[in-house]
Design a protein around this motif. Structure first.
Motif, PDB file in Angstrom:
ATOM      1  N   ARG A 483       3.622  -6.101   4.979  1.00 50.00           N
ATOM      2  CA  ARG A 483       3.430  -4.710   4.555  1.00 50.00           C
ATOM      3  C   ARG A 483       4.722  -3.903   4.682  1.00 50.00           C
ATOM      4  O   ARG A 483       5.054  -3.106   3.804  1.00 50.00           O
ATOM      5  CB  ARG A 483       2.313  -4.074   5.389  1.00 50.00           C
ATOM      6  CG  ARG A 483       0.947  -4.655   5.119  1.00 50.00           C
ATOM      7  CD  ARG A 483      -0.082  -4.220   6.118  1.00 50.00           C
ATOM      8  NE  ARG A 483      -0.566  -2.880   5.881  1.00 50.00           N
ATOM      9  CZ  ARG A 483      -1.579  -2.340   6.570  1.00 50.00           C
ATOM     10  NH1 ARG A 483      -2.185  -3.053   7.514  1.00 50.00           N
ATOM     11  NH2 ARG A 483      -1.986  -1.126   6.310  1.00 50.00           N
ATOM     12  N   GLU A 484       5.439  -4.094   5.776  1.00 46.66           N
ATOM     13  CA  GLU A 484       6.687  -3.354   5.961  1.00 46.66           C
ATOM     14  C   GLU A 484       7.727  -3.756   4.920  1.00 46.66           C
ATOM     15  O   GLU A 484       8.431  -2.904   4.361  1.00 46.66           O
ATOM     16  CB  GLU A 484       7.214  -3.603   7.378  1.00 46.66           C
ATOM     17  CG  GLU A 484       8.419  -2.765   7.739  1.00 46.66           C
ATOM     18  CD  GLU A 484       8.136  -1.282   7.676  1.00 46.66           C
ATOM     19  OE1 GLU A 484       9.062  -0.512   7.345  1.00 46.66           O
ATOM     20  OE2 GLU A 484       6.976  -0.876   7.953  1.00 46.66           O
ATOM     21  N   ASN A 486       7.125  -4.966   1.938  1.00 45.89           N
ATOM     22  CA  ASN A 486       6.688  -4.437   0.652  1.00 45.89           C
ATOM     23  C   ASN A 486       6.953  -2.932   0.549  1.00 45.89           C
ATOM     24  O   ASN A 486       7.378  -2.432  -0.504  1.00 45.89           O
ATOM     25  CB  ASN A 486       5.194  -4.726   0.476  1.00 45.89           C
ATOM     26  CG  ASN A 486       4.642  -4.212  -0.836  1.00 45.89           C
ATOM     27  OD1 ASN A 486       4.928  -4.738  -1.897  1.00 45.89           O
ATOM     28  ND2 ASN A 486       3.839  -3.163  -0.766  1.00 45.89           N
ATOM     29  N   PHE A 601      -2.191  -3.678   0.181  1.00 45.18           N
ATOM     30  CA  PHE A 601      -0.864  -3.210  -0.206  1.00 45.18           C
ATOM     31  C   PHE A 601      -0.960  -2.000  -1.128  1.00 45.18           C
ATOM     32  O   PHE A 601      -0.116  -1.104  -1.077  1.00 45.18           O
ATOM     33  CB  PHE A 601      -0.093  -4.346  -0.877  1.00 45.18           C
ATOM     34  CG  PHE A 601       0.091  -5.546   0.002  1.00 45.18           C
ATOM     35  CD1 PHE A 601       1.035  -5.537   1.010  1.00 45.18           C
ATOM     36  CD2 PHE A 601      -0.690  -6.679  -0.146  1.00 45.18           C
ATOM     37  CE1 PHE A 601       1.210  -6.633   1.840  1.00 45.18           C
ATOM     38  CE2 PHE A 601      -0.529  -7.774   0.666  1.00 45.18           C
ATOM     39  CZ  PHE A 601       0.428  -7.761   1.669  1.00 45.18           C
ATOM     40  N   ASP A 604      -1.482   0.995   1.135  1.00 45.39           N
ATOM     41  CA  ASP A 604      -0.227   1.387   1.780  1.00 45.39           C
ATOM     42  C   ASP A 604       0.653   2.189   0.837  1.00 45.39           C
ATOM     43  O   ASP A 604       1.237   3.208   1.226  1.00 45.39           O
ATOM     44  CB  ASP A 604       0.522   0.135   2.250  1.00 45.39           C
ATOM     45  CG  ASP A 604      -0.180  -0.554   3.404  1.00 45.39           C
ATOM     46  OD1 ASP A 604      -0.998   0.110   4.067  1.00 45.39           O
ATOM     47  OD2 ASP A 604       0.081  -1.739   3.640  1.00 45.39           O
TER      48      ASP A 604
END
Length: 835
Positions: A483-484, A486, A601, A604
């Motif tokens: 996630r970070e 991306n 994602f 986020d």
């Protein structure tokens, strides 16, 4: 047809659990004879002219009288119960996917007429009828019903009753919780759903058999003779049944598991005769069920409170289950009229209201109260565990399906609802794909039957905890990193698109945030989809590479540690394989529902867009600043302000000097005026701390609160940035109850005079509005204050409005109001002293 038999259980079937060796050997003969009886019935019950009573009654009586020992009767009753569940529940679930060619061929040879009728029904819908489906015993249940009816053995009946009651109570205690690997508190995994269906159908079957057994001596030929019914009620009124339904129903309400308990309670009551349902014992149970039915029948699912008690499908299950029961011929319908007169219509939508209703019911009926149980942390009725399969099995109403799916593009037929039969051939394609898995599950079940009960429990515990640990590892390590990564890529793309958009349109950011967000999302839609898809694919591949080894290592360690030391190596290996298979299946289910598709994602990136627009708009609301990189750091100044306040409160106040106060306020002004990168959160904290700092100086260090310091504070509060907090300005809390107590601590008149003079300066500089000051004083009068504090408030108020010049009629009225408040505070104080 082959029949699954009850396997030998090491924990309960060994020699030590019998009173003598003869009893043990006799039970083995009884067991063999029982399965011989069952095999004869399977082979002949569809043959025309074959009669159960003629062919099997002699064998049944013989098997039950081979050894008149309580231990044998107890073991035989448990065998009967276990075989009932295997034949009617487990085998029924396994035969849901079958080859219908074999069935049709068999039916053709047995009864060609029935085959012809079946073919007609497959193509011709039947009109709906209003006849109520009374309890029946289809399929293999017919054998167990006839076995009970023709046993004619009161000792066996007693032991079977005890066995059924014990099994019902144990199954009713089963706990079902939401999945730990899901992101919602109500979602359950597929394994939990299957376990719930098995538990619920088993409870309903056992309750039906128990009801048959209990009501067997009380069957009446007619329901019309009121004198006979009255006489029977008088005789039987003081007999307490073996199954405490009142306790079961009360616990179901308190623990939030009505979806598990009410279906089998209703099934049990449906088997009762008309006299039993009129007894004093059953009447409050029926009344409570009636009240629950009225509640769920008028359930408002649009209300915000409805989901706090039960899910929508739980309410549907209870509604149609109870509706079916109330329409049975043995239900005393005349009671409903009495209940309707006693209770007014109430909308019981919260757990507390259910509890209140329960207490009122027992109070009105003068029934001895049962111990109240503590509400369970896990509420089954809230879980999304009820599906169409459960509704179809537990709601014996022919048009239920049409009513429950009416919201899903179902058109109403003007001729009324129709019955439909789904041909078995629609499931033929599933048989080949599931044959291997079905065989594997059978082998695993056979393996556990040959092991102690603790072995199965250990394996269940291990795969559950390992699956949960693996998912947490994915979330905390693999997913967090993905996630970070991306988001870092997405931030660069978003900034580039945002700058290009504003450079082309020359638009300002003073508009609506929602419009800005939607426009930016539309520009980034393609990039968001590609990034989410790529990140999801990469993460899934990473999970596929790392999870099998991670999972296997933990399972091997756990099985080796938890299984008994004397367990054979092949047993341990098989336990490891089973636990590994189930754990991997659960992990893959979570990956498919949360990672595949990239929904995480997408969320986020949506949040990042909202955060980006909010921060950029916050900076553009205030006047444009020239950023000074040498300006103090906000976090450092926040820390220094807190230290200064702490030093003011401490007895050692020498650390706070005029120079230190001036220095910290100058730093504060530089941050608020020269830091172009200051975001909303820290800025609001700085303003709030400046207010607290000023009040602490007034209360404890008046000597430092000079006019120059006041000028510096007012200079800070008149920066244009302060307008950002117009809806929640720090000025709203200048005279809050907390700050009034702060000013009252020194117990000196000078503090309040200084506070009033400072308030007057704020009014003169237009930092504080007189209407805002009036609202705060009015709010203070809502609290009970001691006489001395009221006296000080009066002095502070007079000092703050002294010499104030009104600019219009409204402010003049407010000034007079403040004068009246000050006079009132003084009179209240004088009155207290006089008394």
């Amino acid at each position: 047809m082959g029949e699954m038999n009850v396997c030998f259980q090491i924990d309960t079937d060994n020699r030590e659990h019998f009173s003598s060796a003869i009893a043990f050997q006799t039970f083995r003969k009884q067991r063999d004879t029982f399965y011989e009886i069952l095999r004869i019935w399977e082979q002949n019950h569809l043959v025309p002219g074959w009669a159960f009573q003629v062919a099997l009654v002699g064998k049944i009586r013989s098997v039950l009288t081979q050894h008149n020992d309580a231990t044998n009767y107890s073991h035989f009753a448990r065998l009967f119960k276990s075989q009932l569940l295997i034949s009617c529940i487990q085998k029924g679930q396994q035969e849901e996917i079958v080859d219908d060619d074999n069935i049709l061929k068999t039916l053709k040879h047995i009864d060609p007429q029935k085959l012809t009728q079946l073919r007609k029904r497959l193509v011709t819908p039947l009109s709906s009828q209003n006849d109520v489906c009374v309890p029946s015993f289809p399929g293999t249940q017919e054998f167990f019903r006839d076995f009970i009816l023709y046993a004619f053995n009161p000792i066996f009946y007693t032991h079977l009753e005890n066995c059924l009651v014990h099994e019902i109570i144990e199954l009713n205690k089963t706990q079902f919780t939401s999945s730990e690997i899901e992101d919602s508190e109500t979602i359950v995994d597929e394994q939990t759903k299957r376990t719930f269906i098995t538990c619920l159908t088993s409870l309903r079957l056992l309750a039906k058999m128990l009801g048959l057994l209990i009501s067997l001596p009380y069957k009446l030929e007619s329901y019309t003779n009121k004198e006979v019914i009255t006489a029977q009620i008088e005789i039987r009124n003081n007999v307490v049944p073996s199954l405490n339904l009142q306790s079961c129903l009360q616990n179901a309400i308190m623990e939030g598991k009505m979806s598990l308990s009410i279906p089998w309670i209703v099934k049990y009551l449906a088997m009762m005769d008309i006299v039993s349902l009129r007894l004093t014992y059953y009447k409050p149970v029926l009344e409570l069920l009636y009240y629950i039915y009225r509640t769920v029948n008028t359930y408002d699912f649009a209300s915000s409170d409805c989901e706090s008690v039960m899910s929508q499908k739980t309410a549907i299950l209870l509604k149609f289950t109870l509706k079916w029961f109330f329409e049975l011929p043995n239900f005393p319908k005349d009671f409903c009229l009495t209940w309707q007169e006693i209770y007014e219509m109430k909308e019981l939508k919260t757990q507390r209201q259910f509890d209140k209703m329960l207490a009122q019911t027992y109070e009105v009926l003068s029934v001895e109260s049962i111990d109240i149980v503590t509400p369970s942390k896990y509420c089954l009725d809230k879980l999304d565990i009820i599906d169409d399969e459960v509704l179809g099995k537990c709601c014996p109403i022919t048009d239920l399906k049409l009513q429950t799916v009416s919201k899903k593009n179902v058109k109403h037929n003007t001729r009324g609802p129709n019955k439909h039969i789904t041909p078995i051939s629609s499931q033929l394609h599933k048989f080949g794909a599931n044959n291997r898995r079905h065989l594997q599950l059978q082998l695993e079940e056979a393996f556990f039957h040959g092991q102690p009960t603790s072995t199965r429990k250990t394996v269940d515990f291990v795969f559950d905890r390992v699956a949960s640990a693996c998912v947490k590892h994915i979330c905390n390590t693999l997913l967090a990193s993905a996630r970070e990564t991306n988001l870092n890529v997405f931030r660069e793309i978003m900034k580039r698109k945002y700058k290009a958009k504003h450079k082309e349109t020359h638009a300002t950011t003073n508009g609506n945030n929602n419009t800005e967000i939607n426009e930016l999302k539309s520009l980034l839609a393609k990039e968001m989809s590609m990034l989410a898809s790529t990140a999801s694919k990469d993460l899934k591949e990473q999970c596929d590479r790392s999870m099998p080894q991670f999972c296997e290592r933990r399972i091997v360690q756990s099985i080796e540690s938890l299984l008994a030391e004397d367990s054979l190596v092949p047993v341990k290996e098989m336990c490891i394989k089973i636990a590994y298979r189930v754990a991997i299946e659960r992990i893959n289910q979570w990956i498919q529902s949360h990672i595949v598709g990239g929904s995480l994602f997408h969320k986020d990136m949506d949040l990042e867009i909202n955060r980006f627009i909010r921060n950029n708009n916050t900076l553009s609301i205030i006047q444009e600043k020239v950023h000074n990189p040498a300006a103090p750091n906000p976090s450092d100044v926040i820390h220094e302000l807190r230290l200064q306040i702490w030093d003011i409160m401490d007895n050692n106040r020498n650390n706070v000097t005029l120079t230190s106060v001036t220095t910290i306020l100058n730093k504060l002004y530089e941050i608020l005026n020269e830091r172009a990168d200051l975001v909303l959160g820290p800025e609001k904290i700085l303003y709030l701390l400046s207010v607290d700092f000023s009040l602490f100086l007034i209360a404890h260090r008046m000597d430092l609160f000079t006019r120059d310091i006041q000028d510096l504070i007012i200079k800070i509060w008149t920066i244009d940035n302060f307008k950002i907090f117009e809806a929640d300005t720090p000025m709203l809390r200048l005279l809050s109850p907390r700050n009034v107590m702060l000013l009252a601590q020194p117990e000196t008149d000078g503090t309040w005079l200084m506070c009033g003079q400072f308030l007057r300066r704020l009014l003169e500089e237009s930092v504080l509005d007189i209407e805002l000051l009036s609202d705060q004083y009015v709010a203070l009068l809502r609290h009970d204050w001691p006489g001395p504090i009221l006296k000080h408030l009066s002095k502070c108020l007079y000092e703050s409005i002294a010499g104030y010049k009104s600019t219009d009629e409204k402010t003049e009225k407010i000034r007079y109001l403040l004068g009246w408040i000050g006079e009132t505070c003084r009179e209240i104080e004088i009155g207290d002293d006089f008394l």
